[in-house]
Design an enzyme around this catalytic site. Structure first.
Site, PDB file in Angstrom:
ATOM      1  CD  GLU A  11       6.821  59.946 -10.766  1.00  0.00           C
ATOM      2  OE1 GLU A  11       6.537  60.842 -11.432  1.00  0.00           O
ATOM      3  OE2 GLU A  11       8.163  59.550 -10.453  1.00  0.00           O
ATOM      4  N   GLY A  16      -0.534  59.756  -8.976  1.00  0.00           N
ATOM      5  CA  GLY A  16      -2.037  60.292  -9.308  1.00  0.00           C
ATOM      6  C   GLY A  16      -1.987  61.589  -9.616  1.00  0.00           C
ATOM      7  CB  SER A  17      -5.010  63.907  -9.637  1.00  0.00           C
ATOM      8  OG  SER A  17      -5.328  64.030  -8.238  1.00  0.00           O
ATOM      9  CB  THR A  18      -1.588  67.928  -9.902  1.00  0.00           C
ATOM     10  OG1 THR A  18      -0.546  67.509 -10.813  1.00  0.00           O
ATOM     11  CG2 THR A  18      -0.973  69.373  -9.107  1.00  0.00           C
ATOM     12  CB  CYS A  48       0.421  61.223 -15.802  1.00  0.00           C
ATOM     13  SG  CYS A  48       1.805  59.937 -15.553  1.00  0.00           S
ATOM     14  N   GLY A  68      -2.233  64.820  -4.909  1.00  0.00           N
ATOM     15  CA  GLY A  68      -0.627  65.199  -4.477  1.00  0.00           C
ATOM     16  C   GLY A  68      -0.318  66.113  -3.641  1.00  0.00           C
ATOM     17  CD  GLU A  80      -3.221  64.808 -16.129  1.00  0.00           C
ATOM     18  OE1 GLU A  80      -3.377  64.957 -14.956  1.00  0.00           O
ATOM     19  OE2 GLU A  80      -2.333  64.186 -16.534  1.00  0.00           O
ATOM     20  CE  LYS A 136      -5.852  53.819  -2.073  1.00  0.00           C
ATOM     21  NZ  LYS A 136      -6.821  53.272  -3.113  1.00  0.00           N
TER      22      LYS A 136
END
Lengths: 489, 287, 299
Positions: A268, A246-248, A302, A251, A399, A194
């Site tokens: 990641e 993507g973002s933490t 990132c 995640g 971030e 996706k």
């Protein structure tokens, strides 16, 4: 004695004329449907969303949105292809399919580059020179692994995991698709991928190539949609492995979602890399590295070097060089071959960047922005740096994912290591010094997965990439990049 | 006839190279299967765990920067001391219900396993390191590094071999560790701490707690300064807890279901890699 | 440490410098900006002949060419200077009378620099007396590589003194200095000793001007300007024969030093065949037709 400031005038009489990359040769399917079981099909409920060009806010295409039922179809197709074809295929043949994909990306490189810049806002120079060639290189690299896995895992047999659900971000749409698809195929898994909601088009162009390659139907399925689609994929009971970039925040959500299911996953996630500049560094090259570290891809990276630490005795000089360098950055049309900084990927992201810049100023940081004129339509942000900030400032801790650099000074090695590691993240780090032993010492002490010494933001399919701490779990690239897609028996 | 009164052993915790009692002053009565021997084992609290993590965190830089050779030597030393304490472990293992022959085998295998991993200390990095031929004028290499502080629960059934099988690969890789001993068979683990204590293992590198898993697992898995959580067992609810709490700080969750720790694949360098991170370093090649 | 003296090192990372060059050279110069660039390049050329077989006739022909680049095309600028060996200075001076084109002479035992300092100074005085507007000297690379930086510096200073009103260009001969670290050091040293221009090469040693050398020299000029306020000129020489490369160098100048250096006063190309290629490109830009060398005079 105070010397007067000598300025250089970069607002020259000689300006570069626009050098627009032509869009004549590209073809985008309208509407762009889901790619399931080797066919382009509309969603079960026929819903579409628009993907726009962030440089002018104009619609590029309608894109089919996958709902739960479509996710289910895609996973079923992947399972069927896994059971009947892909897991049984001779590894050598599997590898040849992947080589084919690599070749076709090279052949259609220009089309990919233009669509990437149109859909995502990144400068054509980057999509042409970085994203697309690296994507092809990733397929080439992993294609060769398909029939050599016994050498990657001595003492163990590597078995495929099954169906991999892969969710990728909008900052490197094609490249992230390559990072995900290539190792998964090489190890014998089938895929439901996706792409990000704002950047579906190059992945769908890749789907066309996959179709042209005669890859058996269902081995790679590509579906579009937002968070709900992603969630449905993560939650699907017949998915064996999740790979997410993507973002933490998301995640962590994925980690919670797969609890108790036994699904494998790799993540990641975000970063807030320290880029450390010592007084014995090659300073002009370091300045270039700092620029590349934070302004590459509008800072939507990132592993961006978003926290710069400069040794105090050279700080004034470095900052002045940096500001001067920023004056020559060209912000503008992503399709102009001279553009250095393109459009911000979406309005949401632009608002987030602006919010942080606002916070930085309110918290007392000194701001400098390169004096560029920004287009009226579209989403844009000038290259920005902050001085007079500390580890306690939010723009240093969080971030931003945009072209915003926070600069701090340091005095001793111990101090800078402590501050560099003073973050929940650990994706990357930079060290600039001419002294070899110092490089090895710092590279070891920085708790991050990638250390760029006297360079920054370099990528290669053979080099593992991935984070420590909250920057993620698992590696992509290199031999290590195979690990997430195999069970060792 | 005058019968000599035995000196009974006090089973304490092992934190930061010391043997404290639990700060909570609580205890668990432990009896052997014949319900003849009674021992008071510390019932560790979350604060004991917290103290142990602090000790482990403080020790991690020093331990991970020891030379691989030195770490290997220390593991070998542990094996030597364990061998020398054979009698004591025999007694405890049999007390915990093992048949004599079985206990003997378990000790043999534990010693062998330590020596096995001792030998890996300066080799697993070679096996899992690479020079990566990037398509640019850069020297690029990647190698494993310790994840950091690991919290673990020891296997329940195999109180010595299980414990050693978990500890050795974590420690040899430069991590520091807080481990919760087998709840039903805790005796060897504390005696093992005494082995560690006399084996040149720096304080804080290995910390051993006793107590209830049901009480402590929540804290083991949620602590924000723990980098990896290694769970041994097959309780679905406990696994859920570990996996779910791991999300708090993206801990690396590792689950070892109940298994036979004497089998061949219960050891190997891939076990070391479960608590390692791969670091990749780039540098230009020029003059 | 004196105020204003930088504490950073002058060391150069070769790979990063090359990457910067690649980035600069990837600028796409099209349409109007290309025409402006090509004309600017023409005006910056030091039309050069430095051969043992140079004769009066050859130099006269070259001088005529310098003032009549392509008479079929009006409004072309003249080149900046003619660059010749010392005996040809009077010939060139006479031939260029009234054109506004400078005469530059190489000196100091060009290209090797292997003679006594006295002889070098004598040679410089002679060419200046003969009317040379500009003097292109070579540094003593042997001394430099021996580490005798003060010696090299003193020599430049003395040549500068001997030049009087004439402009001094100091040739580093980067191909013999080999590393970018050396190029940077030699640049700093030459500027401090009184160079008006620093120049890459004699054209007699390979490699001559390379892009990364030019970049490092431009950065040295930038830092020197920042410290002293003095604007030093730059001249890549040797190996610049194509218009495209010359325009790429112009990009490099623009993004390293800015407006003031986009002028023959501060930037020159030392070249023999560059001019014709630039003119061909200019004609192509205006006619839209690709050109043949048959239509452009060779002198």
């Amino acid at each position: 004695m105070k010397t007067e400031v000598k300025t250089l005038d970069f607002n020259t009489d000689w300006e570069y004329s626009p050098a627009l990359e032509s869009t004549d040769h590209i073809h985008i399917q309208e509407p762009t449907d889901l790619f399931i079981s080797g066919e382009f099909i509309p969603g079960v409920r026929g819903k579409y969303f628009e993907t726009i060009n962030p440089a002018n806010e104009e619609k590029i295409a309608n894109v089919a949105e996958a709902e739960k039922a479509d996710v289910d179809l895609a996973v079923k197709a992947a399972r069927k292809a896994y059971d009947n074809v892909w897991s049984k295929m001779k590894p050598t043949e599997r590898g040849k399919y992947i080589f084919r994909i690599a070749r076709l990306i090279q052949e259609r490189a220009r089309e990919f580059a233009v669509i990437e810049s149109l859909d995502g806002g990144k400068p054509i120079r980057e999509s042409r020179d970085v994203d697309v060639p690296l994507s092809a290189a990733h397929f080439f690299y992993y294609a060769g692994w398909a029939d050599k896995l016994e050498y990657a895992f001595p003492g163990r047999d590597a078995h495929p995991v099954g169906v991999a659900g892969q969710i990728i971000p909008w900052n490197f749409p094609l490249l992230m698709a390559a990072w995900k698809i290539a190792p998964a195929l090489a190890t014998g898994n089938t895929i439901v991928l996706k792409p990000a909601e704002t950047t579906p088009l190059t992945a769908m162009k890749l789907a066309e190539i996959i179709q042209e390659c005669d890859l058996p139907p269902g081995v790679v399925n590509i579906i579009n949609g937002g968070g709900n689609t992603g969630q449905a994929l993560v939650e699907h009971a017949d998915v064996d492995k999740i790979a997410f970039t993507g973002s933490t925040e998301v995640g962590k959500f994925i980690m919670k979602t797969v609890v108790g299911t036994g699904k494998k996953y790799t993540l990641e996630l975000g970063g807030k890399a320290a880029n450390i500049l010592f007084d014995d560094a090659p300073v002009d090259q370091a300045v270039e590295g700092i620029v590349n570290g934070i302004f590459f891809n509008q800072g939507h990276v990132c592993c961006a070097g978003s926290r710069l630490f400069v040794q105090e005795n050279i700080a004034e000089n470095v900052i002045s060089k940096l500001k001067e360098r920023m004056e020559t950055l060209i912000v503008g049309d992503p399709l102009d071959k001279n553009t250095d900084i393109g459009a911000i990927n979406s309005k949401i992201q632009l608002d987030k960047i602006k919010m942080y810049v606002d916070i930085g100023q309110k918290e007392g940081g000194s701001i400098f922005q390169s004096p560029c004129s920004l287009p009226k339509m579209g989403y844009w942000h000038a290259p920005t740096l902050f001085t007079d900030v500390s580890q306690s400032h939010r723009i240093v801790q969080e971030e931003i994912f945009g072209p915003v650099l926070a600069i701090q000074t340091f005095r001793t090695v111990d101090e800078v290591i402590m501050k560099a590691n003073n973050t929940p993240y650990g994706l990357s780090g930079g060290v600039w010094t001419d002294k070899g032993s110092k490089i090895f010492s710092l590279s070891k002490k920085i708790r991050a997965g990638v250390i760029w010494a006297n360079t920054f933001n370099k990528f290669d399919p053979s080099a593992p990439f991935g984070g420590y701490k909250e920057s993620g779990l698992g590696r992509e690239g290199g031999v290590e990049g195979l690990m997430p897609y195999v069970n060792l028996v | 006839m005058n019968k000599r009164i035995n000196i009974q052993k006090t089973y304490k915790l092992y934190i930061d190279g010391k043997f404290p009692r639990t700060e909570s002053a609580r205890y668990i009565k432990w009896q052997d299967s014949k319900e003849t021997t009674l021992v008071n084992v510390c019932r560790s609290s979350r604060k004991d765990f917290r103290n142990a993590v602090v000790a482990a965190r403080n020790a991690v830089n020093g331990w991970s920067s020891r030379t691989a050779y030195n770490r290997g030597q220390i593991l070998y030393r542990i094996a030597e001391i364990l061998e020398g304490r054979r009698e004591q472990f025999m007694a405890e293992l049999t007390l915990q219900g093992s048949a004599k022959k079985q206990a003997e085998k378990e000790i043999d295998q534990s010693v062998d396993r330590l020596i096995y991993y001792s030998g890996w200390a300066d080799k697993y990095i070679q096996i899992f390191s690479r020079v990566n031929p990037v398509a640019m004028p850069y020297f690029n290499f990647s190698y494993p590094e310790a994840t950091g502080v690991v919290a673990a629960t020891a296997p329940e059934e195999s109180s010595l071999l299980g414990l050693v099988s978990i500890i050795a690969p974590i420690i040899v890789g430069g991590n520091t560790l807080v481990i919760l001993a087998s709840e039903s068979r805790p005796l060897c683990s504390i005696t093992f701490a005494e082995v560690l204590h006399t084996s040149d293992v720096p304080g804080g590198v290995m910390n051993i707690l006793t107590g209830y898993r049901s009480e402590l697992l929540e804290h083991f898995s949620s602590h924000m300064d723990v980098n990896a959580i290694l769970y041994c067992g097959s309780d679905p609810e406990e696994i859920r807890l570990v996996e779910s709490n791991s999300a708090l700080n993206v801990k690396r969750p590792v689950v070892y279901p109940d298994q036979d720790w004497s089998k061949e694949k219960a050891q190997g360098p891939y076990h070391i890699m479960k608590t390692q991170e791969i670091k990749t370093i780039w540098h230009p090649i020029g003059v | 440490m004196q105020s204003g003296t930088p504490t950073y090192t002058r060391n150069i990372d070769q790979v990063n410098a090359q990457e910067r060059v690649t980035k600069l050279f990837s600028r796409s110069i099209k349409k109007e900006s290309k025409i402006v660039a090509l004309n600017t390049v023409l005006s910056m050329i030091d039309l050069t002949t430095l051969e043992g077989k140079d004769s009066q006739g050859k130099v006269k022909q070259l001088c005529y060419k310098a003032a009549h680049l392509h008479d079929q095309f009006s409004n072309l600028p003249n080149v900046a200077a003619i660059c010749v060996y010392p005996p040809m200075v009077p010939v060139a001076k006479k031939a260029l009378n009234g054109t506004g084109i400078n005469v530059a002479s190489v000196a100091t035992a060009f290209p090797s620099g292997m003679t006594s300092l006295d002889t070098k100074l004598e040679e410089v005085k002679t060419v200046v007396a003969a009317g040379a507007d500009e003097v292109d000297m070579v540094i003593s690379r042997g001394k430099f590589l021996q580490g005798e930086y003060d010696w090299v510096s003193d020599e430049i200073a003395k040549v500068k003194e001997a030049c009087g009103e004439a402009h001094l260009k100091v040739i580093l001969e980067s191909g013999e200095l080999v590393t970018l670290d050396n190029v940077r050091l030699a640049s700093d040293l030459a500027m401090a000793a009184g160079a008006d221009f620093i120049k890459t090469s004699t054209g007699k040693v390979s490699p001559a001007a390379t892009p990364s050398v030019v970049l490092i020299m431009l950065e040295a000029i930038r830092d020197f300007y920042k410290q002293t306020g003095k604007k030093i000129g730059m001249k890549p020489a040797g190996g610049v024969s194509k218009a495209k490369l010359a325009v790429q160098y112009l990009v490099m100048v623009r993004e390293t030093l800015g407006q003031d250096w986009l002028s023959p006063d501060l930037f020159r190309f030392g070249a023999s065949s560059l001019a014709n290629d630039v003119i061909m490109q200019i004609v192509k830009q205006s006619t839209g037709v690709y050109q043949s060398t048959n239509y452009f005079s060779i002198d």
